[in-house]
Scaffold this motif. Sequence first.
Motif, mmCIF file in Angstrom:
data_model
loop_
_atom_site.group_PDB
_atom_site.id
_atom_site.type_symbol
_atom_site.label_atom_id
_atom_site.label_comp_id
_atom_site.label_asym_id
_atom_site.label_seq_id
_atom_site.Cartn_x
_atom_site.Cartn_y
_atom_site.Cartn_z
ATOM 1 N N GLU A 1 -1.458 0.908 4.469
ATOM 2 C CA GLU A 1 -1.439 1.496 5.819
ATOM 3 C C GLU A 1 -2.710 1.120 6.574
ATOM 4 O O GLU A 1 -2.665 0.750 7.744
ATOM 5 C CB GLU A 1 -1.295 3.023 5.715
ATOM 6 N N ARG A 2 -3.844 1.203 5.893
ATOM 7 C CA ARG A 2 -5.109 0.841 6.541
ATOM 8 C C ARG A 2 -5.164 -0.656 6.847
ATOM 9 O O ARG A 2 -5.663 -1.057 7.889
ATOM 10 C CB ARG A 2 -6.294 1.267 5.669
ATOM 11 N N ILE A 3 -4.653 -1.470 5.945
ATOM 12 C CA ILE A 3 -4.617 -2.911 6.184
ATOM 13 C C ILE A 3 -3.764 -3.226 7.406
ATOM 14 O O ILE A 3 -4.129 -4.023 8.260
ATOM 15 C CB ILE A 3 -4.084 -3.664 4.945
ATOM 16 N N GLU A 4 -2.604 -2.586 7.476
ATOM 17 C CA GLU A 4 -1.646 -2.862 8.545
ATOM 18 C C GLU A 4 -2.085 -2.306 9.889
ATOM 19 O O GLU A 4 -1.703 -2.835 10.933
ATOM 20 C CB GLU A 4 -0.277 -2.300 8.165
ATOM 21 N N HIS A 5 -2.893 -1.231 9.880
ATOM 22 C CA HIS A 5 -3.190 -0.550 11.141
ATOM 23 C C HIS A 5 -4.672 -0.403 11.449
ATOM 24 O O HIS A 5 -5.048 0.432 12.264
ATOM 25 C CB HIS A 5 -2.523 0.830 11.141
ATOM 26 N N GLY A 6 -5.494 -1.177 10.816
ATOM 27 C CA GLY A 6 -6.908 -1.087 11.155
ATOM 28 C C GLY A 6 -7.786 -1.675 10.076
ATOM 29 O O GLY A 6 -7.293 -2.242 9.112
ATOM 30 N N PRO A 7 -9.065 -1.526 10.238
ATOM 31 C CA PRO A 7 -10.009 -2.086 9.272
ATOM 32 C C PRO A 7 -9.749 -1.523 7.876
ATOM 33 O O PRO A 7 -9.468 -0.332 7.723
ATOM 34 C CB PRO A 7 -11.381 -1.647 9.775
ATOM 35 N N PHE A 8 -9.813 -2.373 6.898
ATOM 36 C CA PHE A 8 -9.565 -1.970 5.521
ATOM 37 C C PHE A 8 -10.871 -1.785 4.769
ATOM 38 O O PHE A 8 -11.737 -2.639 4.826
ATOM 39 C CB PHE A 8 -8.700 -3.020 4.816
ATOM 40 N N HIS A 9 -10.988 -0.666 4.122
ATOM 41 C CA HIS A 9 -12.152 -0.381 3.290
ATOM 42 C C HIS A 9 -11.663 0.111 1.942
ATOM 43 O O HIS A 9 -10.784 0.964 1.886
ATOM 44 C CB HIS A 9 -13.038 0.697 3.926
ATOM 45 N N TYR A 10 -12.240 -0.408 0.873
ATOM 46 C CA TYR A 10 -11.856 0.024 -0.479
ATOM 47 C C TYR A 10 -12.292 1.445 -0.723
ATOM 48 O O TYR A 10 -13.253 1.932 -0.261
ATOM 49 C CB TYR A 10 -12.467 -0.896 -1.541
ATOM 50 N N ASP B 1 -1.490 3.987 0.897
ATOM 51 C CA ASP B 1 -2.613 4.334 1.785
ATOM 52 C C ASP B 1 -3.443 3.096 2.117
ATOM 53 O O ASP B 1 -3.824 2.884 3.275
ATOM 54 C CB ASP B 1 -3.506 5.394 1.143
ATOM 55 N N GLN B 2 -3.732 2.271 1.128
ATOM 56 C CA GLN B 2 -4.487 1.045 1.370
ATOM 57 C C GLN B 2 -3.712 0.109 2.289
ATOM 58 O O GLN B 2 -4.280 -0.471 3.217
ATOM 59 C CB GLN B 2 -4.802 0.341 0.049
ATOM 60 N N LEU C 1 4.803 -7.165 -1.132
ATOM 61 C CA LEU C 1 3.962 -8.052 -1.944
ATOM 62 C C LEU C 1 2.564 -7.455 -2.122
ATOM 63 O O LEU C 1 1.904 -7.700 -3.134
ATOM 64 C CB LEU C 1 3.885 -9.445 -1.320
ATOM 65 N N GLY C 2 2.132 -6.657 -1.171
ATOM 66 C CA GLY C 2 0.868 -5.935 -1.314
ATOM 67 C C GLY C 2 0.910 -4.987 -2.513
ATOM 68 O O GLY C 2 -0.070 -4.849 -3.247
ATOM 69 N N HIS C 3 2.061 -4.355 -2.731
ATOM 70 C CA HIS C 3 2.211 -3.502 -3.920
ATOM 71 C C HIS C 3 2.111 -4.341 -5.193
ATOM 72 O O HIS C 3 1.492 -3.912 -6.173
ATOM 73 C CB HIS C 3 3.534 -2.745 -3.885
ATOM 74 N N TYR C 4 2.714 -5.512 -5.188
ATOM 75 C CA TYR C 4 2.614 -6.435 -6.327
ATOM 76 C C TYR C 4 1.150 -6.755 -6.619
ATOM 77 O O TYR C 4 0.732 -6.831 -7.772
ATOM 78 C CB TYR C 4 3.409 -7.707 -6.008
ATOM 79 N N LEU C 5 0.350 -6.931 -5.573
ATOM 80 C CA LEU C 5 -1.065 -7.256 -5.725
ATOM 81 C C LEU C 5 -1.907 -6.037 -6.112
ATOM 82 O O LEU C 5 -3.099 -6.167 -6.389
ATOM 83 C CB LEU C 5 -1.606 -7.893 -4.445
ATOM 84 N N GLY C 6 -1.284 -4.855 -6.112
ATOM 85 C CA GLY C 6 -1.968 -3.662 -6.594
ATOM 86 C C GLY C 6 -2.400 -2.667 -5.546
ATOM 87 O O GLY C 6 -3.035 -1.659 -5.859
ATOM 88 N N TYR C 7 -2.071 -2.889 -4.292
ATOM 89 C CA TYR C 7 -2.436 -1.951 -3.241
ATOM 90 C C TYR C 7 -1.460 -0.782 -3.208
ATOM 91 O O TYR C 7 -0.255 -0.968 -3.376
ATOM 92 C CB TYR C 7 -2.446 -2.637 -1.868
ATOM 93 N N ASP C 8 -1.969 0.414 -2.952
ATOM 94 C CA ASP C 8 -1.083 1.562 -2.793
ATOM 95 C C ASP C 8 -0.725 1.719 -1.309
ATOM 96 O O ASP C 8 -1.239 0.993 -0.454
ATOM 97 C CB ASP C 8 -1.696 2.836 -3.385
#
Length: 127
Positions: free
Chosen positions: A118-127, A115-116, A106-113
């Motif tokens: 992976e960062r969301i799932e495993h640590g702080p997310f930064h654009y 790499d993004q 669903l993250g892909h549906y929302l437009g995340y690739d």
Amino acid sequence: MHMEAFAAEVETAIGELPPEFRAAVENVAVLVEDWADKATQAEMSLAHPLDLLGLYRGLPLPDRGGTYAGAEPDQVLLYRKAILDYADRHGLAVTECIRNTLIHELGHYLGYDDDQLERIEHGPFHY
């Protein structure tokens, strides 16, 4: 875990998504298959059909223009045997693997690739 029980777990995972996340997801069909078909395996360059837990097929929200309307639902495919195998090999609860795979796709549906995500799932997310 048989297909019926697995599908019930998927329904539970969908129902447990945060309300704001569920509200952002429209016109997406969540489907369960045993594993990726031969065409998908070739497309994704898989060494083995159990290597793919899930897949998003559609046009991500950020890529849609003003004329995007009346389209067939996007799809999130969850591959039952791959998820069961992954959960077993990593000593994880099947429910957790379903939820994580669902959220990832669903993250892909929302437009995340990837790499993004992976960062969301495993640590702080930064654009």
